[in-house]
Motif scaffolding. Structure first.
Motif, PDB file in Angstrom:
ATOM      1  N   VAL A  51      -9.243   9.264  -2.740  1.00  0.00           N
ATOM      2  CA  VAL A  51      -8.143  10.069  -3.267  1.00  0.00           C
ATOM      3  C   VAL A  51      -6.941   9.827  -2.372  1.00  0.00           C
ATOM      4  N   TYR A  52      -5.738   9.686  -2.967  1.00  0.00           N
ATOM      5  CA  TYR A  52      -4.539   9.511  -2.148  1.00  0.00           C
ATOM      6  C   TYR A  52      -3.642  10.734  -2.243  1.00  0.00           C
ATOM      7  N   HIS A  53      -2.833  10.920  -1.201  1.00  0.00           N
ATOM      8  CA  HIS A  53      -1.931  12.061  -1.088  1.00  0.00           C
ATOM      9  C   HIS A  53      -0.529  11.540  -0.805  1.00  0.00           C
ATOM     10  N   LEU A  54       0.454  12.114  -1.470  1.00  0.00           N
ATOM     11  CA  LEU A  54       1.853  11.738  -1.271  1.00  0.00           C
ATOM     12  C   LEU A  54       2.438  12.540  -0.115  1.00  0.00           C
ATOM     13  N   PRO A  55       3.446  11.992   0.581  1.00  0.00           N
ATOM     14  CA  PRO A  55       4.035  12.714   1.718  1.00  0.00           C
ATOM     15  C   PRO A  55       4.772  13.988   1.293  1.00  0.00           C
ATOM     16  N   GLU A  56       5.246  14.050   0.073  1.00  0.00           N
ATOM     17  CA  GLU A  56       5.952  15.228  -0.442  1.00  0.00           C
ATOM     18  C   GLU A  56       5.181  15.784  -1.630  1.00  0.00           C
ATOM     19  N   GLY A  57       4.908  17.071  -1.621  1.00  0.00           N
ATOM     20  CA  GLY A  57       4.278  17.716  -2.767  1.00  0.00           C
ATOM     21  C   GLY A  57       2.763  17.750  -2.756  1.00  0.00           C
ATOM     22  N   CYS A  58       2.147  17.197  -1.745  1.00  0.00           N
ATOM     23  CA  CYS A  58       0.685  17.213  -1.653  1.00  0.00           C
ATOM     24  C   CYS A  58       0.293  18.018  -0.411  1.00  0.00           C
ATOM     25  N   PRO A  59      -0.206  19.238  -0.595  1.00  0.00           N
ATOM     26  CA  PRO A  59      -0.516  20.088   0.555  1.00  0.00           C
ATOM     27  C   PRO A  59      -1.592  19.530   1.479  1.00  0.00           C
ATOM     28  N   SER A  60      -2.435  18.650   1.008  1.00  0.00           N
ATOM     29  CA  SER A  60      -3.522  18.114   1.844  1.00  0.00           C
ATOM     30  C   SER A  60      -3.135  16.840   2.587  1.00  0.00           C
ATOM     31  N   TYR A  61      -1.869  16.445   2.529  1.00  0.00           N
ATOM     32  CA  TYR A  61      -1.410  15.193   3.149  1.00  0.00           C
ATOM     33  C   TYR A  61      -1.801  15.115   4.623  1.00  0.00           C
ATOM     34  N   ASN A  62      -1.639  16.209   5.359  1.00  0.00           N
ATOM     35  CA  ASN A  62      -1.925  16.214   6.798  1.00  0.00           C
ATOM     36  C   ASN A  62      -3.325  16.706   7.134  1.00  0.00           C
ATOM     37  N   GLN A  63      -4.177  16.894   6.139  1.00  0.00           N
ATOM     38  CA  GLN A  63      -5.505  17.436   6.392  1.00  0.00           C
ATOM     39  C   GLN A  63      -6.612  16.381   6.344  1.00  0.00           C
ATOM     40  N   ILE A  64      -6.256  15.128   6.167  1.00  0.00           N
ATOM     41  CA  ILE A  64      -7.255  14.061   6.143  1.00  0.00           C
ATOM     42  C   ILE A  64      -7.642  13.734   7.580  1.00  0.00           C
ATOM     43  N   SER A  65      -8.925  13.625   7.825  1.00  0.00           N
ATOM     44  CA  SER A  65      -9.403  13.246   9.158  1.00  0.00           C
ATOM     45  C   SER A  65      -8.819  11.884   9.528  1.00  0.00           C
ATOM     46  N   GLU A  66      -8.364  11.751  10.761  1.00  0.00           N
ATOM     47  CA  GLU A  66      -7.701  10.519  11.202  1.00  0.00           C
ATOM     48  C   GLU A  66      -8.557   9.278  10.961  1.00  0.00           C
ATOM     49  N   LYS A  67      -9.862   9.390  11.157  1.00  0.00           N
ATOM     50  CA  LYS A  67     -10.737   8.230  10.986  1.00  0.00           C
ATOM     51  C   LYS A  67     -10.889   7.831   9.518  1.00  0.00           C
ATOM     52  N   ASN A  68     -10.520   8.719   8.591  1.00  0.00           N
ATOM     53  CA  ASN A  68     -10.667   8.442   7.166  1.00  0.00           C
ATOM     54  C   ASN A  68      -9.366   8.058   6.480  1.00  0.00           C
ATOM     55  N   ILE A  69      -8.266   7.974   7.223  1.00  0.00           N
ATOM     56  CA  ILE A  69      -6.959   7.690   6.614  1.00  0.00           C
ATOM     57  C   ILE A  69      -6.810   6.205   6.311  1.00  0.00           C
ATOM     58  N   ALA A  70      -6.401   5.918   5.078  1.00  0.00           N
ATOM     59  CA  ALA A  70      -5.992   4.569   4.664  1.00  0.00           C
ATOM     60  C   ALA A  70      -4.527   4.685   4.281  1.00  0.00           C
ATOM     61  N   LEU A  71      -3.660   3.887   4.882  1.00  0.00           N
ATOM     62  CA  LEU A  71      -2.229   3.971   4.612  1.00  0.00           C
ATOM     63  C   LEU A  71      -1.816   2.955   3.565  1.00  0.00           C
ATOM     64  N   PHE A  72      -0.933   3.392   2.668  1.00  0.00           N
ATOM     65  CA  PHE A  72      -0.392   2.521   1.625  1.00  0.00           C
ATOM     66  C   PHE A  72       1.124   2.638   1.632  1.00  0.00           C
ATOM     67  N   SER A  73       1.802   1.535   1.355  1.00  0.00           N
ATOM     68  CA  SER A  73       3.263   1.537   1.350  1.00  0.00           C
ATOM     69  C   SER A  73       3.837   2.187   0.099  1.00  0.00           C
ATOM     70  N   SER A  74       3.010   2.335  -0.936  1.00  0.00           N
ATOM     71  CA  SER A  74       3.488   2.961  -2.173  1.00  0.00           C
ATOM     72  C   SER A  74       2.316   3.555  -2.942  1.00  0.00           C
ATOM     73  N   GLU A  75       2.648   4.400  -3.895  1.00  0.00           N
ATOM     74  CA  GLU A  75       1.629   4.988  -4.753  1.00  0.00           C
ATOM     75  C   GLU A  75       0.937   3.897  -5.567  1.00  0.00           C
ATOM     76  N   GLN A  76       1.704   2.909  -6.012  1.00  0.00           N
ATOM     77  CA  GLN A  76       1.138   1.810  -6.798  1.00  0.00           C
ATOM     78  C   GLN A  76       0.100   1.026  -5.990  1.00  0.00           C
ATOM     79  N   LYS A  77       0.362   0.804  -4.707  1.00  0.00           N
ATOM     80  CA  LYS A  77      -0.588   0.080  -3.847  1.00  0.00           C
ATOM     81  C   LYS A  77      -1.897   0.857  -3.719  1.00  0.00           C
ATOM     82  N   ALA A  78      -1.808   2.180  -3.633  1.00  0.00           N
ATOM     83  CA  ALA A  78      -3.019   3.003  -3.545  1.00  0.00           C
ATOM     84  C   ALA A  78      -3.826   2.895  -4.831  1.00  0.00           C
ATOM     85  N   ILE A  79      -3.150   2.927  -5.950  1.00  0.00           N
ATOM     86  CA  ILE A  79      -3.826   2.817  -7.258  1.00  0.00           C
ATOM     87  C   ILE A  79      -4.505   1.457  -7.370  1.00  0.00           C
ATOM     88  N   GLU A  80      -3.805   0.403  -6.972  1.00  0.00           N
ATOM     89  CA  GLU A  80      -4.363  -0.956  -7.029  1.00  0.00           C
ATOM     90  C   GLU A  80      -5.593  -1.096  -6.137  1.00  0.00           C
TER      91      GLU A  80
END
Length: 91
Positions: A51-80
């Motif tokens: 599941v991905y979270h956007l920096p604005e409008g997603c309350p769980s953005y900062n609640q993902i455990s650091e070891k589980n974070i995958a960073l994407f440059s855009s929403e489209q990249k996360a979907i892909e």
């Protein structure tokens, strides 16, 4: 993240007794001259839930455990990459 790893691509082969070199490392002067944009906000994915979270409008953005974070440059990249948008995102 777009960085090449010659051991992963097969360009180099790891051997027992391998000694690391400074190859590929930036020197201190060059590192200081690279402009840093700290205003960039990445889309964060949760590697466990896909599941991905956007920096604005997603309350769980900062609640993902650091070891589980995958960073994407855009929403489209996360979907892909096979991630879906979090259900609690308001955007």
């Amino acid at each position: 993240m777009g960085h090449s790893n010659p051991f992963v691509t097969g360009e180099r082969v790891w051997k027992l007794g391998h000694q690391n070199s400074r190859e590929g490392l930036m020197d201190a002067y060059r590192a200081q001259s690279v402009p840093m944009n700290f205003n960039v906000r990445f889309v964060r994915g949760n590697k466990n839930s896909k599941v991905y979270h956007l920096p604005e409008g997603c309350p769980s953005y900062n609640q993902i455990s650091e070891k589980n974070i995958a960073l994407f440059s855009s929403e489209q990249k996360a979907i892909e990459a096979g991630y879906r948008r979090a259900g609690n995102c308001r955007n």
